[in-house]
Design an enzyme around this catalytic site. Sequence first.
Site, mmCIF file in Angstrom:
data_model
loop_
_atom_site.group_PDB
_atom_site.id
_atom_site.type_symbol
_atom_site.label_atom_id
_atom_site.label_comp_id
_atom_site.label_asym_id
_atom_site.label_seq_id
_atom_site.Cartn_x
_atom_site.Cartn_y
_atom_site.Cartn_z
ATOM 1 C CG ASP A 23 -89.218 -47.441 -7.854
ATOM 2 O OD1 ASP A 23 -89.124 -46.201 -7.937
ATOM 3 O OD2 ASP A 23 -89.791 -48.021 -6.894
ATOM 4 C CD GLU A 74 -85.846 -44.155 -6.608
ATOM 5 O OE1 GLU A 74 -86.390 -43.209 -6.029
ATOM 6 O OE2 GLU A 74 -86.350 -45.306 -6.630
#
Length: 529
Positions: A220, A244
């Site tokens: 993330d 990400e």
Amino acid sequence: MLRLALLTSLLATSAFAASADEWRNRTIYQVITDRFATSDGSSPSCDTSQRQYCGGTWKGLVGKLDYIQNMGFDAVWISPVVANVEGNTTYGEAFHGYWTQDINSLNSHFGTADDLKSLSTALHNRGMYLMVDVVVNHMVGTADPPNFSAFQPFSSQSDFHSECFVSNYDNQTEVEQCWLGDKNVPLVDINTEDNNVVTTMNNWISSLVSNYSVDGVRIDTVKHVRKDFWPDFAKSAGVFTIGEVLNNETSYVSAYTQVIDAVLDYPSWFPLVAAFQTSNGNLSALAATVQQAQSSYKDGEFMTGAFLENHDQPRFQSLTQDSALVKNAMTWPFVQDAIPIMYYGQEQSYAGGADPANREALWLSGYVEDKPLVTHVKTLNAARKAAIAANNSFLTTAVKFPSTGSDSTMAILKPPMLALLSNGGSSSTPKWTVSDAGFQANEELVDVLTCTKINADSNGGVTVQGSGGSPQVLIPTSALSTAGTTCSSLATITQTSSARGWVDGAADSLPVLAALVLAVWAAQSSLVL
Ligand SMILES: *[C@@H]1O[C@H](CO)[C@@H](O)[C@H](O)[C@H]1NC(C)=O
Ligand SMILES: *[C@@H]1O[C@H](CO)[C@@H](O)[C@H](O)[C@H]1NC(C)=O
Ligand SMILES: *[C@@H]1O[C@H](CO)[C@@H](O)[C@H](O)[C@H]1NC(C)=O
Ligand SMILES: *[C@@H]1O[C@H](CO)[C@@H](O)[C@H](O)[C@H]1NC(C)=O
Ligand SMILES: *[C@@H]1O[C@H](CO)[C@@H](O)[C@H](O)[C@H]1NC(C)=O
Ligand SMILES: *[C@@H]1O[C@H](CO)[C@@H](O)[C@H](O)[C@H]1NC(C)=O
Ligand SMILES: *[C@@H]1O[C@H](CO)[C@@H](O)[C@H](O)[C@H]1NC(C)=O
Ligand SMILES: *[C@@H]1O[C@H](CO)[C@@H](O)[C@H](O)[C@H]1NC(C)=O
């Protein structure tokens, strides 16, 4: 000998440790654990606007792996597993898993350590991979200032950057060292410049991967941590890492392809959605972005994850309900260089808008498999596998975009596959004239989405007249036979002597082979219907 080695590696599920190369030929189904399946198969109500836990668990997921595997996916990405903020906040509960408080404990809402191990084992028994989502950038508080002693193992204020909320995204230092969130629910930025913090994080990811036999890690908020933190973290993980980096520019994302195995393909996602959301979308802009990535990323587009939806963005079907536009857009991730990823619920035509509406409970769909988009994705997965099997350069050949003679159509060439997309919508009759399709003269081709045969022209090009705005995915009939089948004889694959010999010869206990044949057979039987 080879067979023995294969059997050994399949049984040694605790040592799967899958590398980037082993992820290349897979396709990934993304789930939010809380919203995918309940332990007892019940279907409690789930009002997404309330942002509360709805009851999905790892055990529930184990019970629904047939549903995922039947669509042809061979990897599952689950939402974060570690212990989160408990109780309600201004923005609801931590059902999504992204509000870490203790990286060394599991989120008990989703089950026990044994349940997570059982999920990993159940996936491995099917020859499937487990990808776990992790958050390194921050811990999450419920007050300002946050209660640092509620965090584990970073329980001292000095383990974090001092408070400032990110406001100027053009200042990369601010992006990396200030905080996300707000004073209600601050995402307290971990001091990843501190050596002790770094060592603890690296040991943690190593033990998480090993404790639960994780095959890949989705990371993330990667752009919110300094770039040179990542290589050692990825190495400590010891498995495939995909990050990400939420940005629309290939020039920004490119640097991150140097520090982890792969990135989620956000730069192409923006033009992808824009291209197919309406009939005015710009298909060339999508192709242009991919070409930039092909030339600037470390491994071109190959080490990216292509997606149409995820938990952070409005579902595509909240933007358009035109079934042809939806089918075209859904086809994209499966017919180009990246690793295809599909977010749960897309196949059930879920249409939730921005977070939290896009996090619907899948059990409310009844997991019905006899639906147009379920069939569509099954076929796309089977076609991709057939292309991989037919041409051992498929996974390493960069897609080209030959001209089609029209702004509302696009051709994606990745031999032996030629995908023909259009954004004309369901009332249109798209036409593709592709002179440099690279087929053999007069070669027999089949559109795997409809099992319609056409022939290449004498120069190996194609002229295709579509209907209802539908996409087409052309593969030479001979390429399908290489994979053991053609469209019209798909249902007979498991009866052909060579296919049977292959399965029997490799022992029926080999779950991956059986699963592969079953997945192909399942996709194919729906093609024949
Ligand atoms: C993917 O490639 C690996 C070799 O890297 C091979 O062992 C495996 O069977 C392939 N899987 C699929 C689904 O094609
Ligand atoms: C959770 O907290 C928010 C903000 O205080 C409130 O609006 C919401 O009703 C609460 N939900 C529940 C189920 O308590
Ligand atoms: C802070 O967290 C600690 C550890 O969970 C807890 O014991 C303490 O009560 C919390 N303090 C406040 C003010 O919530
Ligand atoms: C960028 O942000 C950092 C951290 O907030 C700050 O110290 C620095 O002055 C900023 N740089 C510029 C050019 O504004
Ligand atoms: C892995 O298991 C060991 C031994 O039980 C435990 O000490 C460690 O905290 C676990 N790590 C994680 C990340 O769960
Ligand atoms: C990315 O987004 C920014 C801000 O919306 C915009 O100015 C820029 O043109 C976009 N870049 C691309 C490649 O679309
Ligand atoms: C579509 O995108 C291409 C490539 O970015 C650009 O050159 C072209 O001007 C765009 N067309 C329209 C109509 O905006
Ligand atoms: C396999 O892929 C290579 C590289 O794109 C291509 O040159 C070749 O023609 C393909 N073979 C078939 C049978 O599609």
